[in-house]
Scaffold this motif. Structure first.
Motif, PDB file in Angstrom:
ATOM      1  N   SER A 350       0.837  -1.202   0.000  1.00  0.00           N
ATOM      2  CA  SER A 350       0.000   0.000   0.000  1.00  0.00           C
ATOM      3  C   SER A 350       0.872   1.253   0.000  1.00  0.00           C
ATOM      4  O   SER A 350       0.616   2.205  -0.753  1.00  0.00           O
ATOM      5  N   LEU A 351       1.912   1.249   0.836  1.00  0.00           N
ATOM      6  CA  LEU A 351       2.840   2.385   0.869  1.00  0.00           C
ATOM      7  C   LEU A 351       3.578   2.516  -0.455  1.00  0.00           C
ATOM      8  O   LEU A 351       3.806   3.627  -0.956  1.00  0.00           O
ATOM      9  N   LEU A 382      -1.792  -6.953  -4.064  1.00  0.00           N
ATOM     10  CA  LEU A 382      -2.430  -6.518  -2.809  1.00  0.00           C
ATOM     11  C   LEU A 382      -3.806  -7.153  -2.659  1.00  0.00           C
ATOM     12  O   LEU A 382      -4.151  -7.706  -1.599  1.00  0.00           O
ATOM     13  N   ILE A 383      -4.596  -7.100  -3.730  1.00  0.00           N
ATOM     14  CA  ILE A 383      -5.940  -7.690  -3.692  1.00  0.00           C
ATOM     15  C   ILE A 383      -5.851  -9.201  -3.499  1.00  0.00           C
ATOM     16  O   ILE A 383      -6.582  -9.791  -2.689  1.00  0.00           O
ATOM     17  N   VAL A 387      -7.396 -11.552  -0.421  1.00  0.00           N
ATOM     18  CA  VAL A 387      -8.308 -12.679  -0.659  1.00  0.00           C
ATOM     19  C   VAL A 387      -7.772 -13.951  -0.022  1.00  0.00           C
ATOM     20  O   VAL A 387      -8.506 -14.691   0.643  1.00  0.00           O
ATOM     21  N   MET A 388      -6.479 -14.214  -0.201  1.00  0.00           N
ATOM     22  CA  MET A 388      -5.886 -15.434   0.349  1.00  0.00           C
ATOM     23  C   MET A 388      -5.892 -15.434   1.883  1.00  0.00           C
ATOM     24  O   MET A 388      -6.045 -16.479   2.510  1.00  0.00           O
ATOM     25  N   VAL A 400       0.572 -16.015  -4.998  1.00  0.00           N
ATOM     26  CA  VAL A 400       0.278 -14.650  -5.451  1.00  0.00           C
ATOM     27  C   VAL A 400       1.573 -13.838  -5.548  1.00  0.00           C
ATOM     28  O   VAL A 400       1.796 -13.113  -6.524  1.00  0.00           O
ATOM     29  N   LEU A 401       2.446 -13.969  -4.540  1.00  0.00           N
ATOM     30  CA  LEU A 401       3.709 -13.238  -4.568  1.00  0.00           C
ATOM     31  C   LEU A 401       4.605 -13.695  -5.715  1.00  0.00           C
ATOM     32  O   LEU A 401       5.239 -12.879  -6.385  1.00  0.00           O
ATOM     33  N   VAL A 402       4.661 -15.013  -5.934  1.00  0.00           N
ATOM     34  CA  VAL A 402       5.484 -15.545  -7.027  1.00  0.00           C
ATOM     35  C   VAL A 402       4.985 -15.022  -8.374  1.00  0.00           C
ATOM     36  O   VAL A 402       5.766 -14.497  -9.184  1.00  0.00           O
TER      37      VAL A 402
END
Length: 519
Positions: A350-351, A382-383, A387-388, A400-402
């Protein structure tokens, strides 16, 4: 191997392969380091001498020959181009992730090894150096192999890998393993293990692999090679700063925090959990990985010359510790810590989003699209993270990060790096120079630009070493001289001296000047 293992291997190859090889040859070589390795390999090929590295027509004792050899082989198969110059790094980066997977699943389990491999492949510094024509990723692979096979007591591989590391970057290839292994043996009270490491029976493999080149170089070049390679490029650079602005003791703390992104959020808690794992059956293995990472950080913190790439050998042990930790949290249903990490990640992103959209209007227009695309990628991350968390799917959070980092690499290589090319490569400036150069006048090139200029145009030139040298050449009343230097160096001259020069052309901070007595 079962279907699950084949799937894990396939995902690592696909993800790491895409990250390392996507647009690998689309960008020009970035000054100053990449062109050095490509040009050295090219000149060794042209001289038909693969023993003595050389650049600008002179012998070059900066590094051992391993990466030059790899680039020369790559040139043979792919031609003399950017893809070929970077291929060895990309290849060893992918191989390094597979090594982490196979050894990670051996010392921990399949999921821990798989997570570790993908963490390494998607961390910023790892994939950046995996896409660069420099020695660091090759060294990292051999050091990783040397230390992981020590852990598995396959000492002949340890010695061969250390020998190859010495051939890649010099004494550091054996100094780091020795320090790490000795500290580990002392801390575990197992110095007796030295008796079983076959130091004399198998240790000769290290000497057999690494020493012949050094002896041959000494035979041909004598003490000039010893004093320059060992004296200056190793001992002096450790004891004295080559870059005075990088001597801060905490230099590598922000480097690691940024370089290990997005996995930095797990870093402290993973290492802390490993340190507290008194009853864990993998305690000794975890201790070894902590020693490994700590020695690398400590050694290069003590070194007076500091470069971002030096701490790359920290990434494999940290990735393995993190793989163990995330797997442990999921297996033992310790999900609170993972949730906290996910929330911290959401706050950080977010930052980051606010920062991106705040500065985008202040950037050069060429960066705007790339920064907006980056913002969109991380907004989706971020979304997805949110959700996860709601679904308590923490492997989904990892995924999601990968995927987010894979998308970021695509943006980086198609939008951000191409926009940065005029700032970091002379390739586009070469046609401008050729249009004006008379082919006879002297040519002086700033040290930062000289390797790239030599690689892309091949015209012999002299190095502009200092402001004083530049001022002296300008002040002289005779001769016709071209200069390719940083614009700030020109602006630092007195107006009277600036008036003796013609500003022929420019590209971002780089300018082409002509001093002509007829002007």
């Amino acid at each position: 191997m079962n279907k699950k293992e084949w799937f894990e291997i396939a995902t690592i190859i696909v993800i790491a392969g895409f990250i390392m090889f996507f647009h690998l040859g689309e960008l020009p070589l970035f000054d100053p380091d990449e062109p050095v390795y490509a040009q050295t390999a090219r000149e060794m090929i042209a001289a038909k001498d693969l023993i003595s590295p050389r650049i600008y027509g002179n012998f070059w004792y900066d590094k051992p020959p391993m990466y030059y050899w790899l680039v020369a082989i790559s040139f043979k198969f792919f031609g003399q181009n950017e893809f070929a110059a970077r291929f060895p790094s990309a290849f060893f980066a992918v191989c390094g992730t597979l090594l982490m997977y196979f050894e990670g699943k051996s010392i921990f389990n399949n999921r821990a090894g798989w997570i570790a491999a993908l963490i390494a492949a998607t961390s910023i510094e790892y994939f950046y150096l995996g896409k660069a024509a420099v020695t660091d990723m090759t060294l990292n692979f051999f050091l990783t192999a040397s230390l992981l096979y020590y852990l598995k007591e396959k000492y002949y591989i340890t010695y061969i890998s250390a020998g190859l590391a010495i051939l890649t970057k010099g004494p550091i290839g054996i100094v780091l393993p020795i320090i790490i292994i000795v500290i580990h043996l002392i801390m575990t009270g197992r110095l007796i293990r030295l008796k079983y490491m076959k130091i004399f029976r198998e240790g000769f493999l290290l000497l057999l692999v690494s020493l012949p080149w050094y002896f041959i170089m000494y035979y041909f070049h004598g003490m000039d090679f010893i004093s320059t390679f060992l004296g200056y490029h190793n001992i002096a650079r450790f004891l004295q700063p080559e870059h005075p602005n990088g001597t801060l003791w905490y230099y590598y703390i922000p480097v690691l925090a940024i370089g290990f992104f997005p996995w930095t959020i797990f870093l402290v808690q993973s290492v802390w959990a490993a340190l507290r794992s008194q009853n864990d059956p993998k305690r000794e293995t975890l201790l070894f990985l902590i020693i490994w990472a700590s020695v690398v950080l400590g050694f290069f913190t003590l070194s007076q010359t500091k470069l971002v790439s030096y701490i790359l050998p920290m990434y494999p042990p940290l990735a393995l510790i993190m793989g163990w930790y995330i797997d442990k949290c999921i297996t033992e249903n310790i999900l609170g810590t993972l949730k906290k990490a996910a929330l911290i990640m959401m706050l950080f992103i977010s930052l980051l989003e606010m920062g991106l959209f705040t500065i985008v209007s202040d950037l050069a227009p060429i960066f705007t699209n790339g920064m907006i695309s980056t913002g969109i990628v991380f907004a989706i991350v971020l979304i997805g993270t949110w959700v996860m968390i709601q679904w308590e799917e923490y492997m989904g959070f990892f995924g999601v990060l990968v995927v987010g980092m894979v998308a970021f690499v695509a943006v980086l290589m198609t939008q951000l790096f191409p926009a940065a090319v005029p700032f970091f490569s002379v390739k586009d400036f070469v046609p401008k120079f050729q249009k004006h150069y008379d082919g006879e006048a002297s040519l002086y090139v700033a040290k930062f630009y000289r390797p790239g200029f030599m690689y892309y145009i091949g015209i012999p030139n002299m190095e502009m070493k200092s402001r004083e040298q530049f001022a002296d050449l300008v002040a002289k009343d005779s001769g016709r001289i071209y200069f390719i230097i940083q614009k700030r160096r020109y602006l630092n001259l007195p107006i009277s001296e600036q008036n003796k020069l013609q500003l022929i052309d420019s590209q971002e901070g780089m300018i082409l000047l002509l001093k002509d007595v007829r002007f």
